[in-house]
Design a protein around this motif. Structure first.
Motif, PDB file in Angstrom:
ATOM      1  N   ASP A 150      44.555  43.662  47.257  1.00  0.00           N
ATOM      2  CA  ASP A 150      43.113  43.713  47.501  1.00  0.00           C
ATOM      3  C   ASP A 150      42.380  43.865  46.176  1.00  0.00           C
ATOM      4  O   ASP A 150      42.952  44.332  45.183  1.00  0.00           O
ATOM      5  CB  ASP A 150      42.765  44.906  48.402  1.00  0.00           C
ATOM      6  N   PRO A 151      41.088  43.509  46.136  1.00  0.00           N
ATOM      7  CA  PRO A 151      40.298  43.783  44.943  1.00  0.00           C
ATOM      8  C   PRO A 151      40.252  45.296  44.697  1.00  0.00           C
ATOM      9  O   PRO A 151      40.249  46.071  45.654  1.00  0.00           O
ATOM     10  CB  PRO A 151      38.913  43.247  45.298  1.00  0.00           C
ATOM     11  N   PRO A 152      40.247  45.762  43.434  1.00  0.00           N
ATOM     12  CA  PRO A 152      40.236  44.960  42.204  1.00  0.00           C
ATOM     13  C   PRO A 152      41.636  44.558  41.717  1.00  0.00           C
ATOM     14  O   PRO A 152      41.745  43.804  40.766  1.00  0.00           O
ATOM     15  CB  PRO A 152      39.572  45.895  41.211  1.00  0.00           C
ATOM     16  N   GLU A 153      42.693  45.087  42.361  1.00  0.00           N
ATOM     17  CA  GLU A 153      44.055  44.739  41.950  1.00  0.00           C
ATOM     18  C   GLU A 153      44.286  43.229  42.055  1.00  0.00           C
ATOM     19  O   GLU A 153      44.928  42.613  41.198  1.00  0.00           O
ATOM     20  CB  GLU A 153      45.062  45.484  42.829  1.00  0.00           C
ATOM     21  N   HIS A 154      43.750  42.628  43.093  1.00  0.00           N
ATOM     22  CA  HIS A 154      43.873  41.189  43.288  1.00  0.00           C
ATOM     23  C   HIS A 154      43.315  40.427  42.090  1.00  0.00           C
ATOM     24  O   HIS A 154      43.908  39.441  41.634  1.00  0.00           O
ATOM     25  CB  HIS A 154      43.138  40.788  44.570  1.00  0.00           C
ATOM     26  N   ASN A 155      42.190  40.893  41.553  1.00  0.00           N
ATOM     27  CA  ASN A 155      41.556  40.206  40.429  1.00  0.00           C
ATOM     28  C   ASN A 155      42.445  40.243  39.188  1.00  0.00           C
ATOM     29  O   ASN A 155      42.502  39.272  38.431  1.00  0.00           O
ATOM     30  CB  ASN A 155      40.201  40.842  40.117  1.00  0.00           C
ATOM     31  N   MET A 181      39.608  32.091  53.176  1.00  0.00           N
ATOM     32  CA  MET A 181      38.215  32.338  52.812  1.00  0.00           C
ATOM     33  C   MET A 181      38.165  33.572  51.917  1.00  0.00           C
ATOM     34  O   MET A 181      39.099  34.371  51.878  1.00  0.00           O
ATOM     35  CB  MET A 181      37.348  32.566  54.053  1.00  0.00           C
ATOM     36  N   GLY A 182      37.049  33.734  51.220  1.00  0.00           N
ATOM     37  CA  GLY A 182      36.855  34.933  50.422  1.00  0.00           C
ATOM     38  C   GLY A 182      37.691  34.931  49.159  1.00  0.00           C
ATOM     39  O   GLY A 182      38.103  33.880  48.658  1.00  0.00           O
ATOM     40  N   VAL A 183      37.979  36.130  48.647  1.00  0.00           N
ATOM     41  CA  VAL A 183      38.684  36.233  47.360  1.00  0.00           C
ATOM     42  C   VAL A 183      40.104  35.697  47.443  1.00  0.00           C
ATOM     43  O   VAL A 183      40.697  35.326  46.422  1.00  0.00           O
ATOM     44  CB  VAL A 183      38.712  37.687  46.840  1.00  0.00           C
ATOM     45  N   ARG A 214      34.812  36.813  59.086  1.00  0.00           N
ATOM     46  CA  ARG A 214      34.396  38.181  58.793  1.00  0.00           C
ATOM     47  C   ARG A 214      35.571  39.029  58.316  1.00  0.00           C
ATOM     48  O   ARG A 214      35.459  39.762  57.318  1.00  0.00           O
ATOM     49  CB  ARG A 214      33.772  38.815  60.037  1.00  0.00           C
ATOM     50  N   VAL A 215      36.705  38.933  59.014  1.00  0.00           N
ATOM     51  CA  VAL A 215      37.864  39.749  58.638  1.00  0.00           C
ATOM     52  C   VAL A 215      38.367  39.367  57.254  1.00  0.00           C
ATOM     53  O   VAL A 215      38.686  40.234  56.426  1.00  0.00           O
ATOM     54  CB  VAL A 215      38.987  39.604  59.687  1.00  0.00           C
ATOM     55  N   LEU A 216      38.455  38.071  56.966  1.00  0.00           N
ATOM     56  CA  LEU A 216      38.974  37.618  55.667  1.00  0.00           C
ATOM     57  C   LEU A 216      38.095  38.080  54.508  1.00  0.00           C
ATOM     58  O   LEU A 216      38.584  38.269  53.391  1.00  0.00           O
ATOM     59  CB  LEU A 216      39.098  36.100  55.650  1.00  0.00           C
ATOM     60  N   LYS A 217      36.797  38.282  54.777  1.00  0.00           N
ATOM     61  CA  LYS A 217      35.882  38.652  53.693  1.00  0.00           C
ATOM     62  C   LYS A 217      35.605  40.147  53.620  1.00  0.00           C
ATOM     63  O   LYS A 217      34.987  40.611  52.648  1.00  0.00           O
ATOM     64  CB  LYS A 217      34.564  37.893  53.868  1.00  0.00           C
ATOM     65  N   ASP A 218      36.075  40.926  54.608  1.00  0.00           N
ATOM     66  CA  ASP A 218      35.783  42.360  54.653  1.00  0.00           C
ATOM     67  C   ASP A 218      36.970  43.156  54.115  1.00  0.00           C
ATOM     68  O   ASP A 218      37.821  43.631  54.875  1.00  0.00           O
ATOM     69  CB  ASP A 218      35.448  42.780  56.086  1.00  0.00           C
TER      70      ASP A 218
END
Length: 377
Positions: free
Chosen positions: A63-68, A317-319, A26-30
Protein backbone atom coordinates in the motif's frame (compact mmCIF):
# COMPACT_ATOMS: atom_id res chain seq x y z
CA UNK A 1 -25.57 -11.29 -8.84
CA UNK A 2 -24.42 -7.94 -10.20
CA UNK A 3 -28.03 -6.77 -10.42
CA UNK A 4 -29.52 -8.58 -7.42
CA UNK A 5 -26.69 -9.04 -4.88
CA UNK A 6 -23.92 -6.64 -5.96
CA UNK A 7 -22.18 -6.95 -2.57
CA UNK A 8 -22.53 -10.50 -1.33
CA UNK A 9 -20.95 -12.60 1.44
CA UNK A 10 -20.10 -16.17 0.44
CA UNK A 11 -20.43 -18.35 3.54
CA UNK A 12 -18.52 -21.27 2.03
CA UNK A 13 -15.50 -19.21 0.95
CA UNK A 14 -15.84 -16.82 3.90
CA UNK A 15 -15.30 -13.72 1.78
CA UNK A 16 -17.19 -10.92 0.09
CA UNK A 17 -17.83 -10.70 -3.66
CA UNK A 18 -18.15 -7.29 -5.32
CA UNK A 19 -19.65 -7.13 -8.81
CA UNK A 20 -20.60 -3.58 -9.81
CA UNK A 21 -18.20 -1.20 -11.55
CA UNK A 22 -18.80 1.66 -9.12
CA UNK A 23 -18.15 -0.51 -6.05
CA UNK A 24 -15.08 -2.22 -7.52
CA UNK A 25 -13.67 1.18 -8.47
CA UNK A 26 -14.25 2.51 -4.96
CA UNK A 27 -12.52 -0.41 -3.24
CA UNK A 28 -9.48 -0.30 -5.56
CA UNK A 29 -9.00 3.41 -4.86
CA UNK A 30 -9.70 3.39 -1.09
CA UNK A 31 -6.35 2.47 0.48
CA UNK A 32 -7.46 3.69 3.90
CA UNK A 33 -10.16 1.01 4.08
CA UNK A 34 -8.76 -1.84 1.94
CA UNK A 35 -5.24 -3.22 1.76
CA UNK A 36 -3.46 -5.14 -1.00
CA UNK A 37 -1.16 -6.81 1.52
CA UNK A 38 -1.08 -10.59 1.91
CA UNK A 39 0.11 -13.19 4.37
CA UNK A 40 0.77 -16.85 3.64
CA UNK A 41 -2.46 -17.70 5.42
CA UNK A 42 -4.61 -15.27 3.46
CA UNK A 43 -6.62 -16.82 0.68
CA UNK A 44 -4.16 -19.51 -0.31
CA UNK A 45 -5.59 -19.97 -3.78
CA UNK A 46 -6.54 -16.35 -4.35
CA UNK A 47 -8.07 -15.49 -7.71
CA UNK A 48 -5.67 -12.55 -7.87
CA UNK A 49 -3.04 -14.37 -9.90
CA UNK A 50 -0.49 -11.56 -10.00
CA UNK A 51 -0.19 -11.59 -6.22
CA UNK A 52 1.30 -15.05 -6.20
CA UNK A 53 5.02 -14.38 -6.38
CA UNK A 54 4.67 -16.24 -3.12
CA UNK A 55 7.52 -15.11 -0.91
CA UNK A 56 8.36 -11.45 -1.36
CA UNK A 57 6.61 -8.17 -0.74
CA UNK A 58 6.16 -6.53 -4.14
CA UNK A 59 4.46 -3.43 -5.48
CA UNK A 60 1.38 -5.59 -6.14
CA UNK A 61 0.99 -6.42 -2.45
CA UNK A 62 2.00 -3.09 -0.94
CA UNK A 63 0.00 0.00 0.00
CA UNK A 64 1.07 3.64 -0.29
CA UNK A 65 3.57 4.97 0.64
CA UNK A 66 5.45 1.63 0.59
CA UNK A 67 3.97 0.92 -2.84
CA UNK A 68 5.48 4.16 -4.18
CA UNK A 69 8.96 3.15 -3.03
CA UNK A 70 8.74 -0.31 -4.58
CA UNK A 71 7.39 1.00 -7.88
CA UNK A 72 8.97 4.44 -8.14
CA UNK A 73 12.43 3.32 -9.27
CA UNK A 74 11.03 1.74 -12.44
CA UNK A 75 7.80 3.62 -13.13
CA UNK A 76 9.30 5.98 -15.72
CA UNK A 77 10.58 3.04 -17.79
CA UNK A 78 7.00 1.83 -18.30
CA UNK A 79 5.51 5.15 -19.41
CA UNK A 80 4.34 5.46 -23.06
CA UNK A 81 7.41 7.42 -24.20
CA UNK A 82 9.83 4.83 -22.85
CA UNK A 83 7.72 1.92 -24.11
CA UNK A 84 7.89 3.32 -27.66
CA UNK A 85 11.67 2.92 -27.50
CA UNK A 86 11.21 -0.83 -27.00
CA UNK A 87 8.95 -1.22 -30.04
CA UNK A 88 11.72 -2.07 -32.57
CA UNK A 89 12.88 -4.88 -30.27
CA UNK A 90 9.33 -6.15 -29.90
CA UNK A 91 8.84 -6.08 -33.67
CA UNK A 92 12.05 -8.07 -34.15
CA UNK A 93 10.89 -10.68 -31.63
CA UNK A 94 7.52 -10.91 -33.40
CA UNK A 95 9.19 -11.59 -36.74
CA UNK A 96 11.54 -14.16 -35.21
CA UNK A 97 8.63 -16.09 -33.68
CA UNK A 98 6.65 -15.90 -36.92
CA UNK A 99 9.68 -17.17 -38.81
CA UNK A 100 9.43 -20.42 -36.84
CA UNK A 101 6.04 -20.97 -38.50
CA UNK A 102 7.38 -20.78 -42.06
CA UNK A 103 5.79 -23.50 -44.16
CA UNK A 104 3.14 -24.29 -41.55
CA UNK A 105 -0.48 -24.32 -42.70
CA UNK A 106 -1.75 -25.34 -39.26
CA UNK A 107 -0.43 -24.44 -35.83
CA UNK A 108 -1.57 -23.99 -32.24
CA UNK A 109 -1.76 -20.25 -31.70
CA UNK A 110 -1.24 -20.57 -27.94
CA UNK A 111 1.76 -22.90 -27.93
CA UNK A 112 3.50 -21.63 -31.04
CA UNK A 113 2.91 -17.88 -30.85
CA UNK A 114 1.04 -16.51 -27.83
CA UNK A 115 3.38 -18.21 -25.33
CA UNK A 116 6.84 -17.77 -26.93
CA UNK A 117 6.26 -14.18 -28.07
CA UNK A 118 5.74 -12.40 -24.70
CA UNK A 119 8.16 -14.71 -22.88
CA UNK A 120 10.86 -13.78 -25.39
CA UNK A 121 10.02 -10.06 -25.10
CA UNK A 122 10.31 -10.10 -21.31
CA UNK A 123 13.51 -12.15 -21.55
CA UNK A 124 14.93 -9.41 -23.79
CA UNK A 125 13.98 -6.70 -21.31
CA UNK A 126 15.52 -8.66 -18.44
CA UNK A 127 18.52 -9.65 -20.60
CA UNK A 128 18.15 -13.33 -19.82
CA UNK A 129 18.42 -16.12 -22.41
CA UNK A 130 15.17 -16.61 -24.31
CA UNK A 131 16.25 -20.20 -24.92
CA UNK A 132 15.16 -20.90 -21.36
CA UNK A 133 11.59 -19.77 -22.10
CA UNK A 134 10.21 -23.26 -21.46
CA UNK A 135 11.62 -23.05 -17.94
CA UNK A 136 10.22 -19.54 -17.45
CA UNK A 137 6.81 -20.72 -18.61
CA UNK A 138 6.93 -23.73 -16.27
CA UNK A 139 7.77 -21.46 -13.32
CA UNK A 140 4.98 -19.07 -14.20
CA UNK A 141 2.45 -21.87 -14.58
CA UNK A 142 3.41 -23.33 -11.20
CA UNK A 143 2.99 -19.99 -9.43
CA UNK A 144 -0.54 -19.35 -10.73
CA UNK A 145 -1.80 -22.96 -10.74
CA UNK A 146 -5.22 -23.50 -9.17
CA UNK A 147 -6.88 -26.77 -8.13
CA UNK A 148 -9.39 -28.15 -10.62
CA UNK A 149 -11.11 -30.63 -8.30
CA UNK A 150 -10.04 -29.40 -4.87
CA UNK A 151 -8.89 -32.78 -3.55
CA UNK A 152 -6.32 -32.80 -0.76
CA UNK A 153 -3.82 -34.68 -2.94
CA UNK A 154 -4.22 -32.19 -5.79
CA UNK A 155 -3.79 -29.20 -3.47
CA UNK A 156 -0.67 -30.72 -1.91
CA UNK A 157 0.81 -31.37 -5.34
CA UNK A 158 0.18 -27.78 -6.44
CA UNK A 159 1.72 -26.46 -3.22
CA UNK A 160 4.84 -28.59 -3.67
CA UNK A 161 5.30 -27.51 -7.28
CA UNK A 162 4.76 -23.87 -6.32
CA UNK A 163 7.34 -24.04 -3.53
CA UNK A 164 9.85 -25.65 -5.86
CA UNK A 165 9.27 -22.98 -8.53
CA UNK A 166 9.62 -20.22 -5.93
CA UNK A 167 12.93 -21.58 -4.70
CA UNK A 168 14.30 -22.07 -8.21
CA UNK A 169 13.31 -18.53 -9.22
CA UNK A 170 14.76 -17.11 -6.01
CA UNK A 171 18.08 -18.81 -6.70
CA UNK A 172 18.12 -17.86 -10.38
CA UNK A 173 17.30 -14.17 -10.00
CA UNK A 174 19.24 -13.81 -6.76
CA UNK A 175 22.41 -14.83 -8.59
CA UNK A 176 21.72 -12.45 -11.49
CA UNK A 177 20.95 -9.50 -9.18
CA UNK A 178 24.26 -10.06 -7.36
CA UNK A 179 26.20 -10.35 -10.62
CA UNK A 180 24.75 -7.16 -12.13
CA UNK A 181 25.00 -4.89 -9.10
CA UNK A 182 27.13 -1.90 -10.10
CA UNK A 183 26.75 -2.65 -13.80
CA UNK A 184 25.74 -0.12 -16.44
CA UNK A 185 23.35 -2.26 -18.49
CA UNK A 186 19.91 -0.95 -19.46
CA UNK A 187 18.05 -4.17 -18.63
CA UNK A 188 15.54 -4.35 -15.79
CA UNK A 189 17.61 -6.72 -13.65
CA UNK A 190 20.51 -4.26 -13.65
CA UNK A 191 18.10 -1.43 -12.92
CA UNK A 192 16.75 -3.34 -9.92
CA UNK A 193 20.21 -4.44 -8.79
CA UNK A 194 21.32 -0.81 -8.60
CA UNK A 195 18.18 0.49 -6.85
CA UNK A 196 19.52 1.52 -3.44
CA UNK A 197 16.01 1.91 -2.03
CA UNK A 198 15.28 -1.81 -2.43
CA UNK A 199 16.43 -4.70 -0.27
CA UNK A 200 17.94 -7.76 -1.93
CA UNK A 201 14.70 -9.71 -1.50
CA UNK A 202 12.69 -6.84 -2.96
CA UNK A 203 14.96 -6.77 -6.01
CA UNK A 204 14.51 -10.49 -6.57
CA UNK A 205 10.75 -10.15 -6.00
CA UNK A 206 10.57 -7.45 -8.66
CA UNK A 207 12.30 -9.70 -11.20
CA UNK A 208 9.98 -12.60 -10.43
CA UNK A 209 6.91 -10.35 -10.65
CA UNK A 210 8.04 -8.92 -14.00
CA UNK A 211 8.62 -12.36 -15.48
CA UNK A 212 5.30 -13.68 -14.19
CA UNK A 213 3.06 -10.71 -14.99
CA UNK A 214 4.94 -9.90 -18.19
CA UNK A 215 4.27 -13.13 -20.01
CA UNK A 216 1.15 -14.99 -18.85
CA UNK A 217 -1.30 -12.09 -18.99
CA UNK A 218 -0.06 -11.07 -22.45
CA UNK A 219 -0.33 -14.66 -23.66
CA UNK A 220 -4.00 -14.63 -22.72
CA UNK A 221 -4.62 -11.16 -24.13
CA UNK A 222 -3.30 -12.30 -27.53
CA UNK A 223 -5.23 -15.57 -27.40
CA UNK A 224 -8.43 -13.83 -26.35
CA UNK A 225 -7.98 -11.30 -29.16
CA UNK A 226 -7.84 -13.96 -31.89
CA UNK A 227 -10.63 -15.90 -30.17
CA UNK A 228 -12.90 -12.84 -30.03
CA UNK A 229 -12.19 -11.57 -33.55
CA UNK A 230 -12.67 -15.01 -35.08
CA UNK A 231 -15.83 -15.61 -33.06
CA UNK A 232 -17.31 -12.35 -34.34
CA UNK A 233 -15.99 -12.71 -37.91
CA UNK A 234 -13.97 -9.49 -37.58
CA UNK A 235 -10.42 -10.65 -38.30
CA UNK A 236 -10.41 -9.37 -41.88
CA UNK A 237 -12.14 -6.15 -40.82
CA UNK A 238 -9.22 -5.44 -38.49
CA UNK A 239 -6.75 -6.55 -41.18
CA UNK A 240 -8.11 -3.96 -43.65
CA UNK A 241 -8.12 -1.21 -41.04
CA UNK A 242 -11.87 -0.71 -41.10
CA UNK A 243 -11.66 -1.36 -37.38
CA UNK A 244 -8.50 -0.09 -35.71
CA UNK A 245 -6.26 -2.64 -33.99
CA UNK A 246 -5.91 -0.52 -30.85
CA UNK A 247 -9.69 -0.16 -30.51
CA UNK A 248 -10.16 -3.90 -31.00
CA UNK A 249 -7.54 -4.67 -28.35
CA UNK A 250 -9.26 -2.38 -25.83
CA UNK A 251 -12.56 -4.18 -26.41
CA UNK A 252 -10.85 -7.56 -25.95
CA UNK A 253 -9.49 -6.27 -22.63
CA UNK A 254 -13.02 -5.37 -21.56
CA UNK A 255 -14.84 -8.36 -23.02
CA UNK A 256 -12.34 -11.08 -22.09
CA UNK A 257 -10.02 -9.62 -19.46
CA UNK A 258 -7.10 -11.99 -18.74
CA UNK A 259 -7.37 -11.09 -15.03
CA UNK A 260 -10.99 -11.49 -13.98
CA UNK A 261 -10.66 -10.65 -10.29
CA UNK A 262 -8.47 -9.03 -7.64
CA UNK A 263 -8.44 -9.50 -3.88
CA UNK A 264 -8.30 -6.95 -1.08
CA UNK A 265 -8.60 -7.16 2.72
CA UNK A 266 -10.64 -4.64 4.70
CA UNK A 267 -8.59 -2.77 7.31
CA UNK A 268 -11.52 -0.71 8.58
CA UNK A 269 -15.23 -1.28 9.08
CA UNK A 270 -17.03 0.13 6.07
CA UNK A 271 -20.47 0.15 4.49
CA UNK A 272 -20.58 -0.74 0.82
CA UNK A 273 -23.82 -0.74 -1.13
CA UNK A 274 -25.83 -1.29 2.05
CA UNK A 275 -23.64 -4.11 3.42
CA UNK A 276 -21.41 -3.89 6.49
CA UNK A 277 -17.87 -5.12 5.77
CA UNK A 278 -15.74 -5.63 8.87
CA UNK A 279 -12.01 -5.05 9.29
CA UNK A 280 -10.21 -8.28 8.41
CA UNK A 281 -12.80 -9.44 5.87
CA UNK A 282 -11.48 -10.65 2.51
CA UNK A 283 -13.04 -9.02 -0.55
CA UNK A 284 -12.97 -10.39 -4.12
CA UNK A 285 -13.40 -7.72 -6.78
CA UNK A 286 -14.86 -9.18 -9.97
CA UNK A 287 -13.30 -7.12 -12.77
CA UNK A 288 -15.01 -9.28 -15.37
CA UNK A 289 -18.44 -8.41 -13.95
CA UNK A 290 -17.56 -4.72 -13.59
CA UNK A 291 -16.41 -4.65 -17.22
CA UNK A 292 -19.91 -5.75 -18.26
CA UNK A 293 -21.86 -3.43 -15.99
CA UNK A 294 -24.78 -1.97 -18.01
CA UNK A 295 -24.62 1.18 -15.88
CA UNK A 296 -21.26 1.93 -17.52
CA UNK A 297 -21.25 0.11 -20.87
CA UNK A 298 -23.96 0.06 -23.53
CA UNK A 299 -24.87 -3.47 -24.65
CA UNK A 300 -22.11 -4.86 -22.39
CA UNK A 301 -22.62 -8.50 -23.47
CA UNK A 302 -21.84 -7.57 -27.08
CA UNK A 303 -18.31 -7.43 -28.49
CA UNK A 304 -18.09 -3.96 -30.03
CA UNK A 305 -14.53 -3.01 -31.04
CA UNK A 306 -15.70 0.46 -32.11
CA UNK A 307 -16.84 1.16 -28.51
CA UNK A 308 -16.00 4.69 -27.31
CA UNK A 309 -15.44 5.50 -24.54
CA UNK A 310 -14.20 2.18 -23.21
CA UNK A 311 -13.46 2.71 -19.51
CA UNK A 312 -12.70 -0.92 -18.74
CA UNK A 313 -10.67 -1.87 -15.68
CA UNK A 314 -8.77 -4.85 -17.11
CA UNK A 315 -5.55 -3.31 -15.77
CA UNK A 316 -7.03 -2.36 -12.40
CA UNK A 317 -7.55 1.17 -11.10
CA UNK A 318 -5.85 3.64 -8.80
CA UNK A 319 -2.23 3.42 -7.68
CA UNK A 320 -2.13 -0.29 -8.48
CA UNK A 321 -3.00 0.30 -12.14
CA UNK A 322 -0.90 -2.31 -13.93
CA UNK A 323 2.72 -1.19 -14.36
CA UNK A 324 2.98 -3.08 -17.65
CA UNK A 325 -0.29 -1.88 -19.21
CA UNK A 326 1.38 0.24 -21.90
CA UNK A 327 3.83 -2.55 -22.71
CA UNK A 328 1.02 -5.12 -23.00
CA UNK A 329 -0.96 -2.83 -25.30
CA UNK A 330 2.05 -2.20 -27.51
CA UNK A 331 2.94 -5.90 -27.66
CA UNK A 332 -0.62 -6.82 -28.63
CA UNK A 333 -0.75 -4.12 -31.31
CA UNK A 334 2.59 -5.14 -32.84
CA UNK A 335 1.72 -8.83 -32.69
CA UNK A 336 -1.65 -8.31 -34.39
CA UNK A 337 -0.11 -6.14 -37.10
CA UNK A 338 2.60 -8.63 -38.00
CA UNK A 339 0.30 -11.64 -37.76
CA UNK A 340 -2.22 -10.14 -40.15
CA UNK A 341 0.53 -9.03 -42.53
CA UNK A 342 2.06 -12.51 -42.61
CA UNK A 343 -1.21 -14.39 -43.16
CA UNK A 344 -3.96 -13.39 -45.56
CA UNK A 345 -6.18 -16.02 -43.94
CA UNK A 346 -6.19 -16.97 -40.26
CA UNK A 347 -9.01 -19.33 -39.32
CA UNK A 348 -9.23 -20.42 -35.69
CA UNK A 349 -11.00 -23.63 -34.72
CA UNK A 350 -13.43 -22.54 -32.00
CA UNK A 351 -14.93 -25.95 -31.36
CA UNK A 352 -14.03 -27.84 -28.17
CA UNK A 353 -12.35 -24.87 -26.51
CA UNK A 354 -10.40 -25.83 -23.38
CA UNK A 355 -10.33 -22.98 -20.81
CA UNK A 356 -7.57 -22.33 -18.31
CA UNK A 357 -8.16 -22.75 -14.58
CA UNK A 358 -6.19 -19.67 -13.52
CA UNK A 359 -6.25 -16.60 -15.73
CA UNK A 360 -8.98 -16.19 -18.35
CA UNK A 361 -7.77 -17.74 -21.59
CA UNK A 362 -7.41 -20.99 -23.49
CA UNK A 363 -5.02 -23.92 -23.26
CA UNK A 364 -4.91 -24.19 -27.04
CA UNK A 365 -6.32 -22.51 -30.14
CA UNK A 366 -5.70 -24.45 -33.39
CA UNK A 367 -5.43 -22.22 -36.46
CA UNK A 368 -5.26 -22.74 -40.21
CA UNK A 369 -3.47 -20.08 -42.25
CA UNK A 370 -2.59 -19.01 -45.75
CA UNK A 371 0.62 -17.06 -46.08
CA UNK A 372 0.59 -13.68 -47.79
CA UNK A 373 2.55 -13.80 -51.03
CA UNK A 374 6.01 -12.22 -50.64
CA UNK A 375 6.61 -8.94 -52.46
CA UNK A 376 8.13 -9.13 -55.95
CA UNK A 377 11.88 -8.62 -56.18
Amino acid sequence: MRSETPVRFDEQREMWDIFRYEDVDRVLKDHDAFTARRTREDNEFSSDAENDTGMFQTMITADPPEHNRLRGFVDERFQPGSIREYQPRVEAVTEDVLDTLVGEEQFDFVDEFAIPFPVTVIAELLDIPAERRDQFKAWSDALIARPKNGTRMEIQQIQQERQQAQQEMRDYFGKLVAERRGGDGDDFITLAANAEELSREEKVGFCILLLLAGNITTTNLLTNAIWSLEEQGLTDTVRTGEIGRKQAIEEVLRYRSPVQSLTRIAIADIELNGKQIQAGDVVTLWLGAANRDPEVFDAPEEFRPERRPNRHMAFGMGVHFCLGAHLARMEADVAMQHLLERFDRLDANLSNLDPLYSLYGLKSLPCEVNRTAPPAE
